[in-house]
Design a protein around this motif. Structure first.
Motif, PDB file in Angstrom:
ATOM      1  N   ARG A  36       0.855  -1.196   0.000  1.00 30.42           N
ATOM      2  CA  ARG A  36       0.000   0.000   0.000  1.00 30.42           C
ATOM      3  C   ARG A  36       0.879   1.231   0.000  1.00 30.42           C
ATOM      4  O   ARG A  36       1.801   1.362   0.804  1.00 30.42           O
ATOM      5  CB  ARG A  36      -0.913   0.032   1.230  1.00 30.42           C
ATOM      6  N   LEU A  61     -14.028  -2.404  12.849  1.00 32.86           N
ATOM      7  CA  LEU A  61     -13.828  -1.081  12.269  1.00 32.86           C
ATOM      8  C   LEU A  61     -14.274  -0.005  13.250  1.00 32.86           C
ATOM      9  O   LEU A  61     -14.900  -0.292  14.271  1.00 32.86           O
ATOM     10  CB  LEU A  61     -14.600  -0.970  10.957  1.00 32.86           C
ATOM     11  N   GLY A  67     -14.508  -6.532  10.512  1.00 32.64           N
ATOM     12  CA  GLY A  67     -13.747  -6.371   9.282  1.00 32.64           C
ATOM     13  C   GLY A  67     -13.889  -7.533   8.323  1.00 32.64           C
ATOM     14  O   GLY A  67     -13.584  -7.405   7.141  1.00 32.64           O
ATOM     15  N   TYR A  84     -11.131  -5.936   3.180  1.00 34.62           N
ATOM     16  CA  TYR A  84      -9.784  -5.524   3.564  1.00 34.62           C
ATOM     17  C   TYR A  84      -8.768  -6.635   3.326  1.00 34.62           C
ATOM     18  O   TYR A  84      -9.132  -7.795   3.119  1.00 34.62           O
ATOM     19  CB  TYR A  84      -9.752  -5.120   5.057  1.00 34.62           C
ATOM     20  N   GLU A  94      -2.636   5.020   4.503  1.00 36.29           N
ATOM     21  CA  GLU A  94      -3.990   4.584   4.150  1.00 36.29           C
ATOM     22  C   GLU A  94      -4.467   3.372   4.941  1.00 36.29           C
ATOM     23  O   GLU A  94      -5.104   2.470   4.410  1.00 36.29           O
ATOM     24  CB  GLU A  94      -4.067   4.286   2.642  1.00 36.29           C
ATOM     25  N   SER A  95      -4.211   3.354   6.223  1.00 36.17           N
ATOM     26  CA  SER A  95      -4.657   2.249   7.057  1.00 36.17           C
ATOM     27  C   SER A  95      -6.042   2.548   7.604  1.00 36.17           C
ATOM     28  O   SER A  95      -6.325   3.664   8.057  1.00 36.17           O
ATOM     29  CB  SER A  95      -3.673   2.023   8.204  1.00 36.17           C
ATOM     30  N   ALA A  96      -6.936   1.533   7.589  1.00 37.72           N
ATOM     31  CA  ALA A  96      -8.276   1.690   8.137  1.00 37.72           C
ATOM     32  C   ALA A  96      -8.331   1.287   9.601  1.00 37.72           C
ATOM     33  O   ALA A  96      -9.395   1.317  10.216  1.00 37.72           O
ATOM     34  CB  ALA A  96      -9.268   0.852   7.334  1.00 37.72           C
ATOM     35  N   GLY A  97      -7.214   0.904  10.166  1.00 35.82           N
ATOM     36  CA  GLY A  97      -7.156   0.466  11.551  1.00 35.82           C
ATOM     37  C   GLY A  97      -6.089  -0.586  11.715  1.00 35.82           C
ATOM     38  O   GLY A  97      -5.385  -0.948  10.767  1.00 35.82           O
ATOM     39  N   ARG A 107      -1.927  -4.012   9.844  1.00 34.65           N
ATOM     40  CA  ARG A 107      -2.756  -2.890   9.403  1.00 34.65           C
ATOM     41  C   ARG A 107      -3.892  -3.406   8.529  1.00 34.65           C
ATOM     42  O   ARG A 107      -3.681  -4.275   7.681  1.00 34.65           O
ATOM     43  CB  ARG A 107      -1.930  -1.892   8.591  1.00 34.65           C
ATOM     44  N   ILE A 109      -6.100  -2.782   5.453  1.00 34.52           N
ATOM     45  CA  ILE A 109      -6.001  -1.980   4.241  1.00 34.52           C
ATOM     46  C   ILE A 109      -7.245  -2.223   3.393  1.00 34.52           C
ATOM     47  O   ILE A 109      -7.601  -3.368   3.109  1.00 34.52           O
ATOM     48  CB  ILE A 109      -4.746  -2.352   3.425  1.00 34.52           C
ATOM     49  N   SER A 110      -7.899  -1.154   2.998  1.00 33.39           N
ATOM     50  CA  SER A 110      -9.094  -1.295   2.163  1.00 33.39           C
ATOM     51  C   SER A 110      -8.730  -1.914   0.823  1.00 33.39           C
ATOM     52  O   SER A 110      -7.747  -1.527   0.189  1.00 33.39           O
ATOM     53  CB  SER A 110      -9.746   0.073   1.936  1.00 33.39           C
ATOM     54  N   TRP A 113     -12.551   1.155  -2.941  1.00 35.29           N
ATOM     55  CA  TRP A 113     -13.556   2.111  -2.469  1.00 35.29           C
ATOM     56  C   TRP A 113     -14.871   1.955  -3.230  1.00 35.29           C
ATOM     57  O   TRP A 113     -15.743   2.801  -3.132  1.00 35.29           O
ATOM     58  CB  TRP A 113     -13.074   3.550  -2.658  1.00 35.29           C
TER      59      TRP A 113
END
Length: 261
Positions: A36, A61, A67, A84, A94-97, A107, A109-110, A113
């Motif tokens: 990423r 999330l 997730g 993810y 760009e980490s979603a959590g 991490r 990662i989406s 989108w």
């Protein structure tokens, strides 16, 4: 004539096939683990390991949603659905959590989108061993992300590979076929441009989730080819203008001086 002789269609296909296989095969090890950056998400071209799958199933999330979840199960396999993928480490773009499992931090990662998701078919026994308990019907949630199309399925990677080899073989064979029949060098750039435009038109229809807000690479090699064709498009179009101007000048000269031509 640009090539020594005119190629028949089957000859062009035989010449194009080895190149297509090597080109696609070269990307498999490069895409195995995922990556990423600030603008590009490279989905790993494999199913998550049992440890990674357990980490995904334990992730939550910011809005309280899980997730990932199991959506199907039989005695030997399970199907995990998620939006993810995991990358090692607690820091990165760009980490979603983050999620920690078995002492290791990942991490989230989406994957895209575009309201799509990923599916992975996994062996049940290693996952149960990793979770430390047997799976039950209560662990299965068939409606999880059921309203989202599946843009990447790890069990279909061999199919993606064969599809891309076929696509690139036809593309290159077509280019070789027409180049072998072009009598003047002026036609090289226009022919290359036409085939680059074909890549730009066809790749999004095959890998529909790869471009929206960011660039999401979910196939083996064709998305990298798309990027290259996009960057080369403007120089190719400018080259077409020069080539057509040269063709026009040559035709005009042949009309004005037929004996010299």
């Amino acid at each position: 004539m640009l090539l020594k002789r005119r190629l028949r269609p089957h000859r062009a296909l035989l010449l194009a096939l080895p190149f297509a296989i090597l080109f696609v095969a070269a990307f498999v090890p490069l895409r195995w683990e995922g990556e990423r950056t600030a603008h590009d998400a490279y989905n790993p071209l494999r199913a998550p390991t049992a440890s990674e799958a357990a980490a995904l199933l334990s992730s939550w999330l910011g809005d309280g949603r899980p997730g990932a979840a199991l959506v199907w199960m039989d005695a030997e396999t399970v199907i995990l659905r998620t939006g993810y993928y995991l990358l090692p480490g607690a820091e990165g773009p760009e980490s979603a959590g983050t999620v920690t499992w078995a002492g290791r931090t990942y991490r989230l990662i989406s994957a895209n989108w575009s309201s799509a998701c990923s599916e992975h078919r996994l062996d049940r026994v290693p996952l149960e061993k990793e979770l430390g308990r047997p799976l039950t019907d209560a662990d299965v949630h068939p409606s999880f992300l059921a309203d989202r199309p599946v843009s990447f399925a790890s069990e279909h990677v061999p199919l993606y590979f064969l599809t891309e080899v076929g696509f690139l073989t036809l593309l290159l064979a077509s280019l070789l076929f027409f180049l072998s029949r072009s009598g003047r060098g002026w036609w090289v750039v226009p022919l290359v441009t036409v085939h680059a435009v074909l890549v730009l038109l066809l790749v999004p229809s095959y890998s529909s989730a790869f471009f929206d807000v960011d660039t999401f690479h979910q196939r083996v090699a064709v998305e990298a080819l798309w990027d290259g064709c996009l960057m080369a498009l403007l120089p190719l179009l400018l080259g077409c203008v020069v080539c057509f101007a040269g063709l026009g000048y040559g035709l005009r000269a042949s009309v004005q001086h037929p004996l010299k031509s």
